[in-house]
Design a protein around this motif. Structure first.
Motif, short mmCIF file in Angstrom:
data_model
loop_
_atom_site.label_atom_id
_atom_site.label_comp_id
_atom_site.label_asym_id
_atom_site.label_seq_id
_atom_site.Cartn_x
_atom_site.Cartn_y
_atom_site.Cartn_z
N ILE A 108 -30.55 132.97 -54.95
CA ILE A 108 -29.73 134.11 -54.58
C ILE A 108 -29.02 134.60 -55.84
O ILE A 108 -28.41 133.82 -56.57
CB ILE A 108 -28.71 133.71 -53.51
CG1 ILE A 108 -29.44 133.19 -52.25
CG2 ILE A 108 -27.81 134.87 -53.16
CD1 ILE A 108 -30.32 134.21 -51.59
N ASP A 109 -29.07 135.91 -56.09
CA ASP A 109 -28.55 136.43 -57.35
C ASP A 109 -27.47 137.48 -57.20
O ASP A 109 -26.92 137.95 -58.21
CB ASP A 109 -29.69 137.00 -58.19
CG ASP A 109 -30.53 138.00 -57.42
OD1 ASP A 109 -30.04 138.56 -56.43
OD2 ASP A 109 -31.70 138.21 -57.80
N ALA A 110 -27.12 137.91 -55.98
CA ALA A 110 -26.11 138.96 -55.85
C ALA A 110 -25.41 138.84 -54.50
O ALA A 110 -25.91 138.22 -53.55
CB ALA A 110 -26.75 140.35 -55.98
N TRP B 282 -23.39 145.81 -55.23
CA TRP B 282 -23.81 144.43 -55.40
C TRP B 282 -23.08 143.83 -56.61
O TRP B 282 -22.92 144.48 -57.63
CB TRP B 282 -25.32 144.34 -55.62
CG TRP B 282 -26.12 144.67 -54.40
CD1 TRP B 282 -26.75 145.84 -54.12
CD2 TRP B 282 -26.39 143.81 -53.30
NE1 TRP B 282 -27.40 145.77 -52.91
CE2 TRP B 282 -27.19 144.52 -52.38
CE3 TRP B 282 -26.04 142.49 -52.99
CZ2 TRP B 282 -27.64 143.98 -51.19
CZ3 TRP B 282 -26.48 141.94 -51.80
CH2 TRP B 282 -27.27 142.67 -50.92
N GLN B 283 -22.64 142.58 -56.45
CA GLN B 283 -21.92 141.88 -57.50
C GLN B 283 -22.65 140.59 -57.83
O GLN B 283 -23.23 139.95 -56.94
CB GLN B 283 -20.48 141.58 -57.08
CG GLN B 283 -19.68 142.81 -56.69
CD GLN B 283 -18.32 142.43 -56.13
OE1 GLN B 283 -17.93 141.28 -56.13
NE2 GLN B 283 -17.59 143.44 -55.66
N ALA B 284 -22.57 140.19 -59.09
CA ALA B 284 -23.19 138.93 -59.49
C ALA B 284 -22.38 137.76 -58.96
O ALA B 284 -21.15 137.83 -58.84
CB ALA B 284 -23.28 138.86 -61.02
N LEU B 285 -23.05 136.67 -58.62
CA LEU B 285 -22.37 135.47 -58.15
C LEU B 285 -21.66 134.80 -59.32
O LEU B 285 -22.18 134.74 -60.44
CB LEU B 285 -23.39 134.52 -57.52
CG LEU B 285 -24.11 135.05 -56.27
CD1 LEU B 285 -25.12 134.03 -55.78
CD2 LEU B 285 -23.12 135.37 -55.16
N ASP B 286 -20.46 134.27 -59.04
CA ASP B 286 -19.65 133.66 -60.09
C ASP B 286 -19.28 132.23 -59.78
O ASP B 286 -18.30 131.70 -60.31
CB ASP B 286 -18.39 134.48 -60.33
CG ASP B 286 -17.61 134.75 -59.04
OD1 ASP B 286 -18.03 134.23 -57.99
OD2 ASP B 286 -16.60 135.46 -59.10
N GLY B 287 -20.01 131.57 -58.90
CA GLY B 287 -19.74 130.17 -58.60
C GLY B 287 -18.73 129.93 -57.51
O GLY B 287 -18.45 128.77 -57.17
N VAL B 288 -18.15 130.99 -56.93
CA VAL B 288 -17.19 130.82 -55.84
C VAL B 288 -17.96 130.57 -54.55
O VAL B 288 -18.94 131.26 -54.26
CB VAL B 288 -16.31 132.08 -55.69
CG1 VAL B 288 -15.29 131.91 -54.57
CG2 VAL B 288 -15.61 132.38 -57.01
#
Length: 634
Positions: free
Chosen positions: A84-86, A98-104
């Motif tokens: 999963i990338d967004a 769409w936003q990039a995943l940041d580990g949250v």
């Protein structure tokens, strides 16, 4: 007709003769429990008659017959995964970028809302942490320039907000307002590093290092979201968001229960190229039989531990889920094997070539493929729901979301019930608890008693011969508690040719009281009551009435974050709420806001405030009636 050589008919000359074989039909019958009766107690008791009968039952259950079946010993397969990338908040109707995943973690990112602005006690405790770290001179400067002002609850709120009363006495101007200090430090930050210190606190290196340490702790303590969280759908009291893997979007339009899993998503198409696929080869796995507590023994006549009483299971003709579980537990419980595989979370996975190789105890390899549905049956177990335009692109695909496990929930900060009232032909939003002056829960049921005043009507006594006391008292409307907010039905849209679509509009409850100047006798308690209503400007709005009407009118609104955009401000005409009618079913709905704490798969801790919606408690009766004539109480 078939002929066989039968040794039983041989003569002394050891010559075999031909014997005619009798025609027969060979059938196999499997005895299983029949979970269509109300109780299975009689069938599972299996009472014994005699030893011969016991042997017959063992023969009947094929316990004397061996099976030439191999046991799986090895598995070989490969798993392909697309990460999963967004992430995107909201629905397709109001799409967000769409936003990039940041580990949250997903639950934290979707649910998080502002915390510091809504919880003064937490601001005071964060400031108290800084005071413990500070030397005397800095401590004095902090208390002088950043004191926390925590006013005590009003006289009406005091009984319902005991926590607010205690914290206001303890914290008012005795600790630091952490949010105010953080706001002054924000302009001095460069890439998360302090470049200076506010002038009122001095400008030495030791103070700057201490504030940097405290600021890092402060920013990591709570995860906050946007003030108007786009993932929260106010008209449905649910979260909506989507994830993306290449050209596949996973929509979660009805997330309500506080825990995400693969079955909350529906796969659709998304713009973009296909995601990069990673292959995880599994050279060898040893499958193990599936076991669960209270599992029936593999042999019928074997003593069991009795952890689960299957004889006590009751299933009616329509209890399909219970019958399926019982059938699995009793008949096919020992037919399943498990082979765990460790894979990274947050990706779509499927077996390479949709198959894996099994080597049994005889050394015979076999290729196992997914079970194909019979006919046109679309249902599959553990399969993602997918839109038809995806075709077979996700067949045999499993989604492993990066969700949290073991979330600890704090005390409920806010609790609201959505109920239907058939007698009044209304729906209601009943606030049970909201956040008080300190951010801790305030009991609105108890507060509502202080916001009600029972007017006593004095009638002439029997000694007064010239006056006759009335036997009936007319009431324009019966009283409703102050924490009950009506939800009025309204038509959706102005196209009257379209099918009728109803929404429930949050309204306010009007209440009318006589002006004290018109009363014959002055009542100090009544004057205090009206003065208290005038002081509650956040959720009670006075109405302008003509001066000669001799009436004071008020509108009572809710005071929680679930039903308001900002309950700390007076009610605004733009603060509207239209609920979809189907979101208030006959059983009702229970809405909650609460602190949640969990650790993610990487070991980091997360603290946030989230919301949930669960099934309610059924219908409610407000007792609201209009034009009522009641008998006078003696």
């Amino acid at each position: 007709m078939a002929y066989i050589l039968d040794k039983a008919f041989a003569v002394n000359k050891d010559v075999f003769t031909l014997a005619q074989k009798q025609p027969s039909i060979t059938g196999y019958t499997r005895l299983e429990t029949l979970p269509t009766a109300v109780s299975m107690k009689t069938g599972l008791q299996a009472p014994l008659a005699d030893p011969l009968w016991l042997l017959a039952r063992q023969w009947q259950f094929n316990e004397f017959q061996g099976e030439d079946a191999g046991t799986p010993l090895k598995l070989r397969f490969a798993v392909q995964g697309a990460p999963i990338d967004a992430f995107r908040s909201g629905t397709d109707v109001q799409p967000q970028p769409w936003q990039a995943l940041d580990g949250v973690p997903l639950e934290t990112r979707v649910e998080a809302e502002p915390v510091w602005a809504t919880h003064p006690r937490l601001r005071g405790e964060a400031g108290l942490q800084l005071l413990r770290m500070s030397p005397p001179a800095l401590r004095t400067a902090l208390l002088q320039n950043y004191p926390l002002s925590l006013s005590a609850p009003t006289a009406t709120e005091a009984a319902a907000d005991q926590a607010g009363l205690l914290w206001s006495q303890l914290f008012d101007r005795r600790t630091v307002d952490a949010s105010a200090l953080r706001a002054d430090l924000q302009p001095l930050l460069l890439d998360g590093v302090l470049t200076g210190v506010p002038a009122v606190l001095g400008n030495d290196a030791a103070t700057q290092a201490l504030l940097q340490t405290w600021l890092d702790w402060y920013d990591a303590l709570v995860y906050e979201g946007a003030a108007n969280n786009p993932a929260w759908q106010r008209e449905r009291m649910e979260y909506a968001f989507a994830l993306k893997s290449g050209n596949i979007a996973l929509d979660a339009a009805e997330y309500t229960d506080g825990h995400l899993d693969w079955d909350d998503f529906i796969a659709t198409t998304a713009p973009g190229d296909a995601a990069q696929v990673h292959t995880f080869s599994v050279a060898q796995r040893i499958p193990t039989p599936v076991r669960y507590p209270g599992m029936p023994a593999e042999r019928y006549w074997e003593f069991e531990d009795g952890q689960v009483n299957f004889a006590g299971a009751e299933a009616g003709a329509t209890d399909l889920a219970r019958m399926c579980v019982t059938e699995f537990a009793l008949s096919f419980g020992n037919d399943w094997f498990m082979a765990p595989v460790r894979l990274p979370v947050g990706a779509l996975y499927r077996l390479e070539n949709d198959a894996f190789e099994v080597v049994d105890s005889f050394g015979i390899p076999a290729t196992v493929r997914p079970i194909q549905p019979l006919g046109q049956t679309p249902w599959q177990m553990y399969a993602l729901r997918a839109s038809p335009n995806l075709g077979n692109q996700l067949t045999g695909t499993l989604f492993l979301p990066d969700s949290l496990d073991g979330v600890q929930e704090g005390a409920v900060l806010e609790h609201t019930l959505l109920v239907r009232d058939e007698m009044a032909n209304l729906a209601w939003a009943i606030e049970k608890t909201v956040q008080g002056v300190s951010g801790e829960p305030l009991d609105r049921d108890l507060e509502a008693k202080g916001l009600a005043f029972s007017q006593q009507i004095e009638f002439p006594t029997a000694a007064d011969a010239q006056a006759v006391a009335p036997q009936l008292i007319y009431r324009l409307a019966t009283p409703v508690p102050a924490n009950w907010t009506p939800l009025l039905p309204t038509r959706k849209g102005l196209d009257f040719a379209a099918p009728l679509d109803i929404q429930l509009a949050r309204a306010g409850m009007k209440r009318f009281y006589p002006d004290p100047v018109t009363l014959v006798a002055d009542d100090p308690d009544y004057d205090k009551f009206l003065a208290n209503l005038d002081a509650q400007t956040d959720f009670i709005t006075p109405l302008a009435i003509a001066e000669d009407a001799h009436i004071k009118a008020y509108i009572f609104y809710p005071r929680g974050w679930l039903l308001r955009r900002d309950p700390n401000q007076p009610m605004d005409i733009h603060d509207t709420l239209l609920l979809e009618e189907e979101e208030v079913p006959r059983i009702g709905a229970s809405l909650k806001r609460k602190f949640q704490y969990a650790r993610s798969s990487d070991g980091r801790s997360w603290l946030w405030i989230g919301r949930s919606k669960l099934a309610g408690r059924g219908e409610a009766a407000s007792g609201l009636r209009f034009d009522v004539a009641e008998k006078r109480k003696p």
